[in-house]
Scaffold this motif. Sequence first.
Motif, PDB file in Angstrom:
ATOM      1  N   ARG A  71      10.331 -18.350  15.846  1.00 34.62           N
ATOM      2  CA  ARG A  71      10.543 -19.718  16.319  1.00 34.62           C
ATOM      3  C   ARG A  71      11.760 -20.376  15.671  1.00 34.62           C
ATOM      4  NH1 ARG A  71       4.349 -21.899  15.362  1.00 34.62           N
ATOM      5  NH2 ARG A  71       3.274 -20.234  16.535  1.00 34.62           N
ATOM      6  N   ARG A  72      12.074 -19.940  14.455  1.00 35.26           N
ATOM      7  CA  ARG A  72      13.195 -20.522  13.726  1.00 35.26           C
ATOM      8  C   ARG A  72      13.882 -19.412  12.946  1.00 35.26           C
ATOM      9  NH1 ARG A  72      12.805 -24.919   8.805  1.00 35.26           N
ATOM     10  NH2 ARG A  72      11.318 -23.372   8.053  1.00 35.26           N
ATOM     11  N   ASP A 105      16.512 -27.268  12.387  1.00 34.90           N
ATOM     12  CA  ASP A 105      15.155 -27.583  11.928  1.00 34.90           C
ATOM     13  C   ASP A 105      15.120 -27.454  10.409  1.00 34.90           C
ATOM     14  OD1 ASP A 105      12.482 -27.747  11.289  1.00 34.90           O
ATOM     15  OD2 ASP A 105      11.817 -26.216  12.699  1.00 34.90           O
ATOM     16  N   CYS A 140      14.713 -20.638  20.110  1.00 36.26           N
ATOM     17  CA  CYS A 140      14.422 -20.897  18.699  1.00 36.26           C
ATOM     18  C   CYS A 140      15.333 -21.989  18.136  1.00 36.26           C
ATOM     19  CB  CYS A 140      14.542 -19.626  17.866  1.00 36.26           C
ATOM     20  SG  CYS A 140      16.211 -19.224  17.379  1.00 36.26           S
ATOM     21  N   THR A 141      14.939 -22.499  16.972  1.00 40.76           N
ATOM     22  CA  THR A 141      15.763 -23.424  16.205  1.00 40.76           C
ATOM     23  C   THR A 141      16.418 -22.659  15.059  1.00 40.76           C
ATOM     24  OG1 THR A 141      13.920 -24.044  14.774  1.00 40.76           O
ATOM     25  CG2 THR A 141      14.248 -25.346  16.775  1.00 40.76           C
ATOM     26  N   VAL A 142      17.337 -23.321  14.357  1.00 41.37           N
ATOM     27  CA  VAL A 142      18.023 -22.677  13.244  1.00 41.37           C
ATOM     28  C   VAL A 142      18.045 -23.589  12.030  1.00 41.37           C
ATOM     29  CG1 VAL A 142      19.485 -21.194  14.678  1.00 41.37           C
ATOM     30  CG2 VAL A 142      20.312 -23.465  13.994  1.00 41.37           C
ATOM     31  N   THR A 168       9.274 -18.100  11.010  1.00 42.89           N
ATOM     32  CA  THR A 168      10.630 -18.257  10.467  1.00 42.89           C
ATOM     33  C   THR A 168      11.167 -16.909  10.011  1.00 42.89           C
ATOM     34  OG1 THR A 168      10.210 -20.538   9.749  1.00 42.89           O
ATOM     35  CG2 THR A 168      12.056 -19.377   8.715  1.00 42.89           C
TER      36      THR A 168
END
Length: 266
Positions: A71-72, A105, A140-142, A168
Amino acid sequence: MTRVRPPAAAGSFYSADAGELAHLVDLFVRRGRPPALDGAPSALVVPHAGYVYSGPVAATGYALLPGLPVRRVAILGPSHVVPLDGMAVPEADRWATPLGEVPVDRAGVPDSVARDDGPHAREHACEVQLPFVQRVFPACTVLPVAVGVTEPSAVADLLDAVTASPGTLVLVSTDLSHYHDVATARRLDRRTVDAVVDRDPAAIRAGDACGHFALRGLLAWARRRGARFHLLDMRTSADTAGEPRRVVGYAALALVADEVDEASST
């Protein structure tokens, strides 16, 4: 107001044309041939030079990732341009590449880590990983982290904190030796890779990797978790697109959880 960091490396380290960039990243990942691993990676070490030089090596790591529940992605890299003591995450809310914008994020980042766009503004080390991340994990976020002069334990503490968020994945973005002849580079890089596999932060010297502070911290974190590194690929720029008299070394490694061993408690 949403703050967006524009790309600093597009058109130099990688293509500024979205279609061309997407095609090249996808091609690199399809051609990646990592060895089979017993388990999914929790972290990768990947290089960050121009794609023509290091892209095929980085893709050997990214080829392991499609289908994982990520997700990240936390991306740790050096601050080549701005001198930095400690670590810094962006104040910007989103980072842009020619492929679009990615939300930042900062969940789990301790207050002791600075929020500062300065070290990131012209830095390529985290940015060049983003197109790979965008193609492998489109939703996804980073969390980009510039890592300056920092003790390995502090980096490991940060990784403990940010990986408490499920899904993560950690990337450490670093090249290895710089500007030796190819034979010398291969010898030096083999020593560095052996130190990584041994999870020995003290064996990583400043000249061994431009991202040595982040890399040392990842090794400390690996020991805490009882996880082990697997070498996926190791080459130099002479093996991809450069000449052999003055090369940069690259490696891709994966960190995979293992049974807690004696070393992980030291």
